[in-house]
Design a protein around this motif. Structure first.
Motif, PDB file in Angstrom:
ATOM      1  N   ARG A  49      -5.147  -1.027  -4.073  1.00 29.99           N
ATOM      2  CA  ARG A  49      -6.424  -0.327  -4.206  1.00 29.99           C
ATOM      3  C   ARG A  49      -7.469  -1.205  -4.889  1.00 29.99           C
ATOM      4  O   ARG A  49      -8.642  -1.197  -4.498  1.00 29.99           O
ATOM      5  CB  ARG A  49      -6.232   0.972  -4.989  1.00 29.99           C
ATOM      6  CG  ARG A  49      -5.485   2.030  -4.214  1.00 29.99           C
ATOM      7  CD  ARG A  49      -5.624   3.380  -4.866  1.00 29.99           C
ATOM      8  NE  ARG A  49      -4.879   4.394  -4.139  1.00 29.99           N
ATOM      9  CZ  ARG A  49      -5.095   5.693  -4.245  1.00 29.99           C
ATOM     10  NH1 ARG A  49      -6.032   6.142  -5.055  1.00 29.99           N
ATOM     11  NH2 ARG A  49      -4.384   6.567  -3.553  1.00 29.99           N
ATOM     12  N   ASN A  74      -4.037   5.393   1.201  1.00 31.63           N
ATOM     13  CA  ASN A  74      -4.566   4.042   0.969  1.00 31.63           C
ATOM     14  C   ASN A  74      -5.136   3.423   2.240  1.00 31.63           C
ATOM     15  O   ASN A  74      -6.138   2.698   2.194  1.00 31.63           O
ATOM     16  CB  ASN A  74      -3.477   3.150   0.374  1.00 31.63           C
ATOM     17  CG  ASN A  74      -3.243   3.435  -1.096  1.00 31.63           C
ATOM     18  OD1 ASN A  74      -4.134   3.925  -1.786  1.00 31.63           O
ATOM     19  ND2 ASN A  74      -2.046   3.142  -1.575  1.00 31.63           N
ATOM     20  N   SER A  92       0.853  -0.422  -5.323  1.00 27.59           N
ATOM     21  CA  SER A  92      -0.210   0.301  -4.629  1.00 27.59           C
ATOM     22  C   SER A  92      -1.508   0.282  -5.434  1.00 27.59           C
ATOM     23  O   SER A  92      -2.605   0.283  -4.857  1.00 27.59           O
ATOM     24  CB  SER A  92       0.212   1.740  -4.332  1.00 27.59           C
ATOM     25  OG  SER A  92       0.498   2.461  -5.511  1.00 27.59           O
ATOM     26  N   LEU A 117       0.796  -1.225   0.000  1.00 31.42           N
ATOM     27  CA  LEU A 117       0.000   0.000   0.000  1.00 31.42           C
ATOM     28  C   LEU A 117       0.830   1.276   0.000  1.00 31.42           C
ATOM     29  O   LEU A 117       0.338   2.339  -0.379  1.00 31.42           O
ATOM     30  CB  LEU A 117      -0.979   0.003   1.180  1.00 31.42           C
ATOM     31  CG  LEU A 117      -0.424  -0.019   2.604  1.00 31.42           C
ATOM     32  CD1 LEU A 117      -0.204   1.387   3.134  1.00 31.42           C
ATOM     33  CD2 LEU A 117      -1.365  -0.783   3.522  1.00 31.42           C
TER      34      LEU A 117
END
Length: 279
Positions: free
Chosen positions: A96, A137, A92, A85
């Motif tokens: 998500r 995040n 990343s 994250l």
């Protein structure tokens, strides 16, 4: 008090791994456990095909065990590539994409604890940039957890095994939970107190318990040295868990240890049968 007064859950990503994933819930049930937890099982895919998700859901339900904890996508575990994250770019983005998939799967099984590993430092990337991405995040993950009435867990690892991971102390991990709660206003980010990792970092475990038991959303254990079952190392785990109860922690304790050179079903002789059964 003692081990018999705890409620244990078995982590199927480190125990029973000699079996295919879909056979592990039934093996845990046969060993007397009523609750299980998992790292994200599809290490190369944050968004597996629905048929894979449904197959695992069915295996858990058919075994009659409850899923009580699940990690978000974090790359390949165990290993040095811990977390996604806070890693800019593809990792990343995978995290998500995985957020709602994890939350929906957890919700379908009544799971109310989601663990988000922070992610390693990356050469050539400003740590401040990574921290800003991580907070963004983690806030998304906290909102997804809130949608299913779950807590978001944030964990400290240990510097010896994860030298690029920045959260290698209890204060560091708790500090991130504070930032997430401040950013979202939800208050559902909690500390995952892994006594093995904290002991590997040389922390004063009674002091950690005294300071952070009220901030703790889940506890995991393994003995040290060796990350084996209680009694294979020198950690006074029974005493530490008693301290946690006296400090007000009423949650489950995850068994996240290596079984050693034996089938996982033989790695629970230390544990009273009655402590395994609670769903």
């Amino acid at each position: 008090m003692g081990f018999a007064d705890q409620r244990f859950t078995v982590n199927l990503s480190i125990l029973f791994t000699e079996l295919p994933l879909l056979e592990r819930p039934a093996a845990a049930a046969a060993a007397g456990f009523g609750a299980v937890e998992l790292w994200w099982p599809w290490v190369d895919s944050p968004t597996p095909d629905r048929s894979e998700l449904e197959a695992l859901k069915k295996a858990i339900e058919d075994a009659g065990v409850r899923l009580t904890g699940l990690n978000f996508y974090a790359g390949r575990l165990p290993g040095p590539d811990r977390g996604a994250l806070s890693v800019p770019g593809e990792e990343s983005e995978k995290f998500r994409a995985n957020i709602e998939v994890t939350a929906d799967f957890a919700h379908s099984l009544g799971c109310t604890a989601l663990n988000a590993l922070y992610g390693n430092r990356v050469d050539g990337t400003d740590p401040a940039e990574q921290d800003a991405l991580a907070l963004e995040n983690l806030a998304l993950a906290a909102r997804a957890a809130d949608r299913i009435d779950a807590v978001l867990l944030i964990e400290a690892l240990n510097a010896a095994e994860s030298p690029l991971y920045p959260l290698v102390s209890a204060p560091a991990a708790v500090g991130i939970t504070d930032k997430v709660n401040e950013a979202t206003g939800l208050g559902n980010a909690r500390f995952l107190m892994d006594l093995y990792h904290l002991s590997m970092n040389g922390e004063d475990l009674p002091s950690v318990i005294e300071r952070y038991a009220a901030r703790t959303g889940h506890v995991q254990i393994a003995d040290n040295p060796g990350r084996g079952a209680p009694g294979t190392g020198s950690l006074p785990l029974e005493d530490l868990l008693d301290r946690l109860r006296k400090a007000g922690y009423e949650g489950r304790v995850g068994l996240e240890y290596k079984p050693g050179d034996r089938p996982s079903a033989e790695a629970f002789a230390w544990l009273p049968t009655g402590a395994r059964a609670a769903r």
